[in-house]
Design a protein around this motif. Sequence first.
Motif, PDB file in Angstrom:
ATOM      1  N   ASP A  21       7.835   3.096 -32.943  1.00 10.80           N
ATOM      2  CA  ASP A  21       6.775   2.474 -34.320  1.00 10.80           C
ATOM      3  C   ASP A  21       6.705   1.260 -35.068  1.00 10.80           C
ATOM      4  OD1 ASP A  21       5.984   5.341 -33.569  1.00 10.80           O
ATOM      5  OD2 ASP A  21       8.193   5.679 -34.062  1.00 10.80           O
TER       6      ASP A  21
ATOM      7  N   GLY B  43       2.432   7.884 -29.976  1.00  8.79           N
ATOM      8  CA  GLY B  43       3.111   8.373 -31.752  1.00  8.79           C
ATOM      9  C   GLY B  43       1.325   7.511 -32.001  1.00  8.79           C
ATOM     10  N   GLU B  44       1.539   7.833 -33.595  1.00  8.95           N
ATOM     11  CA  GLU B  44       0.590   8.151 -34.249  1.00  8.95           C
ATOM     12  C   GLU B  44      -0.007   6.478 -35.395  1.00  8.95           C
ATOM     13  OE1 GLU B  44       1.265  11.000 -37.302  1.00  8.95           O
ATOM     14  OE2 GLU B  44       1.212  11.979 -36.079  1.00  8.95           O
ATOM     15  N   PHE B  45       0.756   5.608 -34.469  1.00 13.73           N
ATOM     16  CA  PHE B  45       0.121   4.497 -35.786  1.00 13.73           C
ATOM     17  C   PHE B  45      -0.468   3.848 -34.314  1.00 13.73           C
ATOM     18  CE2 PHE B  45       4.587   5.358 -37.609  1.00 13.73           C
ATOM     19  CZ  PHE B  45       4.185   5.590 -38.860  1.00 13.73           C
TER      20      PHE B  45
ATOM     21  N   SER C  61       3.526  -3.007 -35.386  1.00 15.98           N
ATOM     22  CA  SER C  61       3.445  -1.857 -36.023  1.00 15.98           C
ATOM     23  C   SER C  61       2.653  -2.281 -37.205  1.00 15.98           C
ATOM     24  CB  SER C  61       3.901  -0.872 -36.669  1.00 15.98           C
ATOM     25  OG  SER C  61       4.186  -0.470 -38.030  1.00 15.98           O
TER      26      SER C  61
ATOM     27  N   ASN D 275       8.925  12.295 -37.933  1.00 14.90           N
ATOM     28  CA  ASN D 275       9.229  10.778 -37.609  1.00 14.90           C
ATOM     29  C   ASN D 275       8.053   9.990 -38.370  1.00 14.90           C
ATOM     30  OD1 ASN D 275      10.041   8.205 -36.024  1.00 14.90           O
ATOM     31  ND2 ASN D 275       8.195   8.724 -35.636  1.00 14.90           N
ATOM     32  N   PHE D 276       7.266  10.071 -38.124  1.00 12.92           N
ATOM     33  CA  PHE D 276       6.113   9.103 -38.597  1.00 12.92           C
ATOM     34  C   PHE D 276       5.679   9.276 -40.208  1.00 12.92           C
ATOM     35  CE2 PHE D 276       4.937  10.604 -34.019  1.00 12.92           C
ATOM     36  CZ  PHE D 276       4.745   9.594 -34.338  1.00 12.92           C
TER      37      PHE D 276
ATOM     38  N   GLU E  18       6.442   5.140 -41.502  1.00 12.40           N
ATOM     39  CA  GLU E  18       5.458   4.818 -42.802  1.00 12.40           C
ATOM     40  C   GLU E  18       6.194   4.471 -43.324  1.00 12.40           C
ATOM     41  OE1 GLU E  18       1.108   5.396 -44.383  1.00 12.40           O
ATOM     42  OE2 GLU E  18       1.499   6.754 -43.091  1.00 12.40           O
TER      43      GLU E  18
END
Length: 439
Positions: A57, A69-71, A84, A309-310, A314
């Motif tokens: 990330d 993941g989300e990023f 990132s 985690n996210f 962040e």
Amino acid sequence: MNAFDQSRRRFLQTSAGLVGAASCAWLPRLAAAAAPNPDRKRSCILLWMSGGPTQTDTFDMKPGHANGGEFKEIETSVPGLRFSEHFAGLAKQADRLAVVRGMSTREGDHQRGTYLMHTGQRPGGPLNYPSIGASLAKAMRPDFSTLPNYVAVNPSGVLNGSALGPGFLGPRYAAATVGVRAAADAESNEAPANLGVDFLALPAGVDQKRQDARLAMWKAQQDQFLSSHPSGAAEAQATIFQSAVKMMHPDAASAFDLSQEAMATREAYGKGTFGQGCLIARRLVERGVPFVEVTLGGNGLGWDTHQGNFPAVERLSKELDQGWSTLMRELAERDLLESTTICWMGEFGRTPNINNTAGRDHFPDAWTCVLAGGGIAGGQTYGQTDEAGMEVTDGKTEVQDLLATLCQAVGVDPSIEHYSPEARPIKISEGKPVEKLLA
């Protein structure tokens, strides 16, 4: 207890608070003037990520994979090099960064991994090894000025211990600690973190001349005591006290006084302890301190994101980006970046696969460190992981090699030997520098 011991104790009790805190306006100008000098001594700043940051990330993302993941990724100033989306500031300075994506170690425990990454040695043996900060500070600056040679800013209260210690080098090479000051609870929540060293103010009615006289008296009594009570413990106590006394000098105390900085500058670094710690690191490097370590996540294990985690990453990434990118920019503006090497690392990485609580777990097999600044060939990646991020497929780097590379970057031969109490020669690092990472 004899009369000498009694008088010595009374003197120590009355003089323990003697310190000096004063502004020294000429010192930053002197440092700036000396910066372009090719003979200027080098410095190193270690940005320590307590808890183990997730490489997937941050600097080794896997877009399009289930582990991604989300990023999102963003482009950087270097074509083909992506970070990132939360590293907008660092992305603009990617030409100064060398991303080491092939780190691989064998320690997945926080304390053991912290010790390994700081010393290059696995814990548990009979010898207590010095941290890389102590070893490099000794090699880079064998002489001692009013400021300590090794400073740790906001170190982890959980994992401090021997990992940051001087080991067999002895207390003379121990890190001086900077933390949140005792008066910080009186500050507004909108104010920057109040980092510094407590008790650096002279008591009421004691000026510098009187303090110097008291310290001269203490030294005379201490020397007499040591001559009649020779022991390792007594010498260690004297060394620690003498180191503290040097920090009491106004020139040294002013280095930790962030109130001397414009509020705009303080806010540019970020108001948290990490950003303000990076500002202290800049001030110390200006004054010639060879090694400074600044921790992000020091009030626990900030990067230990087993759950959620996210959102956590962040927040940490934005704090990291603001402090680190401003640090490099200001060092460059003062012509100090070419003589200052920066290393970003934690105790290990985190699992590429996401667990059932939206977190990532400990993962020492394949992860990332970053080098930057003086002595480093920036604008590149070294090492590679597979498409899932589970294993290193090229450029595998072990901790001894990373530390040897860091030594070489700051102009220190990693094969320099320090001697244990048993007169055993111990190299700073037994690894080999990664030549592709060096400028």
